[in-house]
Design a protein around this motif. Structure first.
Motif, PDB file in Angstrom:
ATOM      1  N   ALA A 251       3.026  27.729  64.251  1.00  0.00           N
ATOM      2  CA  ALA A 251       2.476  28.740  63.346  1.00  0.00           C
ATOM      3  C   ALA A 251       2.073  30.012  64.090  1.00  0.00           C
ATOM      4  O   ALA A 251       1.374  30.858  63.525  1.00  0.00           O
ATOM      5  CB  ALA A 251       1.270  28.168  62.595  1.00  0.00           C
ATOM      6  N   TRP A 252       2.505  30.164  65.338  1.00  0.00           N
ATOM      7  CA  TRP A 252       2.071  31.280  66.162  1.00  0.00           C
ATOM      8  C   TRP A 252       2.403  32.627  65.502  1.00  0.00           C
ATOM      9  O   TRP A 252       3.530  32.872  65.089  1.00  0.00           O
ATOM     10  CB  TRP A 252       2.728  31.206  67.531  1.00  0.00           C
TER      11      TRP A 252
ATOM     12  N   GLN B   7       0.645  22.224  63.257  1.00  0.00           N
ATOM     13  CA  GLN B   7       1.405  23.473  63.380  1.00  0.00           C
ATOM     14  C   GLN B   7       0.608  24.549  64.112  1.00  0.00           C
ATOM     15  O   GLN B   7       1.182  25.356  64.844  1.00  0.00           O
ATOM     16  CB  GLN B   7       1.793  23.994  61.999  1.00  0.00           C
ATOM     17  N   MET B   8      -0.702  24.569  63.900  1.00  0.00           N
ATOM     18  CA  MET B   8      -1.553  25.532  64.607  1.00  0.00           C
ATOM     19  C   MET B   8      -1.656  25.170  66.086  1.00  0.00           C
ATOM     20  O   MET B   8      -1.535  26.036  66.965  1.00  0.00           O
ATOM     21  CB  MET B   8      -2.945  25.549  63.983  1.00  0.00           C
TER      22      MET B   8
ATOM     23  N   GLY C 214      -9.097  35.091  67.980  1.00  0.00           N
ATOM     24  CA  GLY C 214      -7.844  34.581  67.449  1.00  0.00           C
ATOM     25  C   GLY C 214      -8.001  33.991  66.065  1.00  0.00           C
ATOM     26  O   GLY C 214      -8.632  34.580  65.180  1.00  0.00           O
ATOM     27  N   TRP C 215      -7.458  32.775  65.880  1.00  0.00           N
ATOM     28  CA  TRP C 215      -7.487  32.117  64.576  1.00  0.00           C
ATOM     29  C   TRP C 215      -7.787  30.631  64.734  1.00  0.00           C
ATOM     30  O   TRP C 215      -7.467  30.025  65.765  1.00  0.00           O
ATOM     31  CB  TRP C 215      -6.132  32.254  63.866  1.00  0.00           C
TER      32      TRP C 215
ATOM     33  N   ALA D 238       1.641  32.002  60.923  1.00  0.00           N
ATOM     34  CA  ALA D 238       2.840  31.949  60.084  1.00  0.00           C
ATOM     35  C   ALA D 238       3.316  30.500  59.987  1.00  0.00           C
ATOM     36  O   ALA D 238       4.138  30.053  60.791  1.00  0.00           O
ATOM     37  CB  ALA D 238       3.935  32.828  60.683  1.00  0.00           C
ATOM     38  N   PRO D 239       2.793  29.735  59.034  1.00  0.00           N
ATOM     39  CA  PRO D 239       3.171  28.321  58.926  1.00  0.00           C
ATOM     40  C   PRO D 239       4.614  28.146  58.488  1.00  0.00           C
ATOM     41  O   PRO D 239       5.253  29.084  57.983  1.00  0.00           O
ATOM     42  CB  PRO D 239       2.207  27.779  57.870  1.00  0.00           C
ATOM     43  N   LEU D 240       5.132  26.955  58.672  1.00  0.00           N
ATOM     44  CA  LEU D 240       6.470  26.613  58.216  1.00  0.00           C
ATOM     45  C   LEU D 240       6.534  26.733  56.695  1.00  0.00           C
ATOM     46  O   LEU D 240       5.513  26.623  56.005  1.00  0.00           O
ATOM     47  CB  LEU D 240       6.821  25.183  58.641  1.00  0.00           C
TER      48      LEU D 240
END
Length: 445
Positions: free
Chosen positions: A332-333, A326-327, A104-105, A338-340
């Motif tokens: 950010a999913w 956010q992660m 993943g990330w 994909a952050p705000l």
């Protein structure tokens, strides 16, 4: 959006707000989340709280206004700031960013030397992007997160919203209010000295670092408070953010790792009206400035505590920043993440903190008492998520008419004007950003 404002105001006060007007549309920011609505509601809530303080001075505040385009600009003020016509450099260090892992990330926060060192120590690599990418690529995201956090660093695995909802910390955040405002002890009713501004004569001690806490202090300064930011000469700073959030504040250095510095802080607190602090939970308690000690030292103090992941649960003491939260919480999913469109958790928490502080000051005028407000980035994120979704498309937005110029220690600033309309006492900053530590650690007469 009116329902969003009314919901926030009810969370703060348990009541319905006085008259207010909203203008603009939500397409001023891209993405599926209702960030513009959250920004507008946060600005409106703080301005409504300032209006209530103005009423306590027998000044008619007029109808509070908030505009989505102006609120969205305020939520990206650090990006829009110019110094002598030049935009700010990137606030991100070379090793900060999102990394693909074996499954993943993960995001690593390396903006401070100690956090970069923790990443390198935890992963056993030199301080190069290539080395970190190679080490991370072969390991599960959760393992990388654990290694960095265990080494004293700041990292976050990208989790889905469902994973976060089932996580013990996600469950803890879900059980907490957006804003906790509770009495800590008795104190006489507050007497407001004459001023034509909502917070005239109010002394705010700000022990914060990027970004939510400094935003809160900047808002309180715009409504007339005497805000003194306390930092330390040896601690690193993100200068681009200091230039943006230092509007209208004085700045001093106090070494809290020394007996003399702690004595100086005690003296400052003993004459303060508000303490806004974003130290990692438990840090101030360890040096003798826990809530009980503060209430005893300064009855009638308003304490605002900001944290990343909330004040309960297994991550209550975990280091965190907007991008990491956010992660963790799924905002950010995506693949890639994909952050705000803006650092909405930081800015939103800052505006809501200012609203909570002014609400507590209002309660002191009416009822007295020592009060404590608690907010978190994760709590603000949960609130944003609860607002639903919108069309992700965004219109082209011009912010030119929302900017103003001011002198500062760094040069001529072009900055976003203070958002939120209050006809009875429009908010403004009395001066531009000062150099860190330039002021004496004392209150002005």
């Amino acid at each position: 959006m009116r329902d969003v404002v009314e919901g926030v105001w009810n969370a703060l006060t348990g009541a319905s707000p006085e008259a207010f007007e909203l203008t603009g549309t939500e397409d001023v920011l891209p993405g599926p989340y209702r960030v513009a609505a959250a920004a507008t509601a946060s600005v409106a809530a703080a301005t409504l709280a300032a209006a209530e303080m103005l009423r306590q001075r027998d000044i008619e505040p007029g109808v509070v206004t908030a505009d989505t385009r102006h609120a969205a600009a305020a939520f990206q003020s650090e990006r829009l700031l110019r110094v002598d016509g030049v935009g700010a450099e990137s606030a991100w260090a070379p090793l900060s960013g999102d990394y693909r892992t074996a499954d993943g990330w993960v995001r690593l926060h390396c903006n401070y030397p100690r956090h970069e060192a923790a990443v390198c120590w935890g992963l056993g690599v030199p301080a190069t992007r290539e080395a970190v990418e190679k080490a991370v690529a072969g390991r599960p995201a959760r393992e990388v997160e654990h290694a960095v956090v265990s080494a004293g660093g700041a990292a976050a695995e990208l989790r889905s919203p469902e994973d976060w909802a089932a996580h013990p910390q996600g469950e803890a955040v879900a059980s907490l209010p957006l804003v906790s405002l509770t009495p800590l002890g008795p104190a006489p009713k507050r007497t407001l000295f004459y001023s034509d501004r909502p917070l005239g004569g109010i002394r705010v001690l700000e022990l914060t670092h990027v970004l939510a806490g400094p935003v809160a202090g900047r808002i309180l300064a715009a409504h007339g408070a005497d805000v003194l930011h306390v930092g330390a000469a040896h601690l690193p700073r993100v200068e681009a953010l200091v230039r943006d959030t230092g509007q209208g504040k004085r700045s001093t250095f106090v070494a809290l790792d020394t007996e003399g510095g702690r004595a100086r802080l005690k003296k400052l607190i003993s004459r303060a009206d508000v303490l806004v602090q974003s130290f990692r939970p438990g840090a101030l308690e360890r040096i003798g400035f826990g809530p009980a000690e503060l209430a005893e030292l300064r009855p009638g103090l308003v304490i605002a505590d900001l944290s990343a992941y909330g004040w309960q649960g297994p991550w209550a003491r975990r280091r965190g920043f907007d991008s990491l939260v956010q992660m963790s919480n799924g905002l950010a999913w995506g693949d890639p993440p994909a952050p705000l469109p803006v650092q909405a958790l930081d800015h939103g928490t800052g505006w809501l903190t200012a609203a909570a502080v002014m609400t507590a000051l209002h309660r002191q005028v009416v009822d007295g008492g020592t009060w404590r407000a608690r907010l978190s980035l994760a709590g603000t994120g949960r609130w944003l998520d609860s607002l639903g979704r919108k069309d992700p498309a965004a219109a082209d937005v011009d912010h030119g008419d929302l900017l103003e110029e001011a002198d500062s220690a760094y040069g001529r600033l072009t900055r976003v004007r203070m958002a939120g309309g209050l006809p009875g006492a429009q908010p403004y900053w009395e001066f531009g950003t000062r150099e860190p530590g330039v002021d004496k650690p004392t209150w002005t007469p």
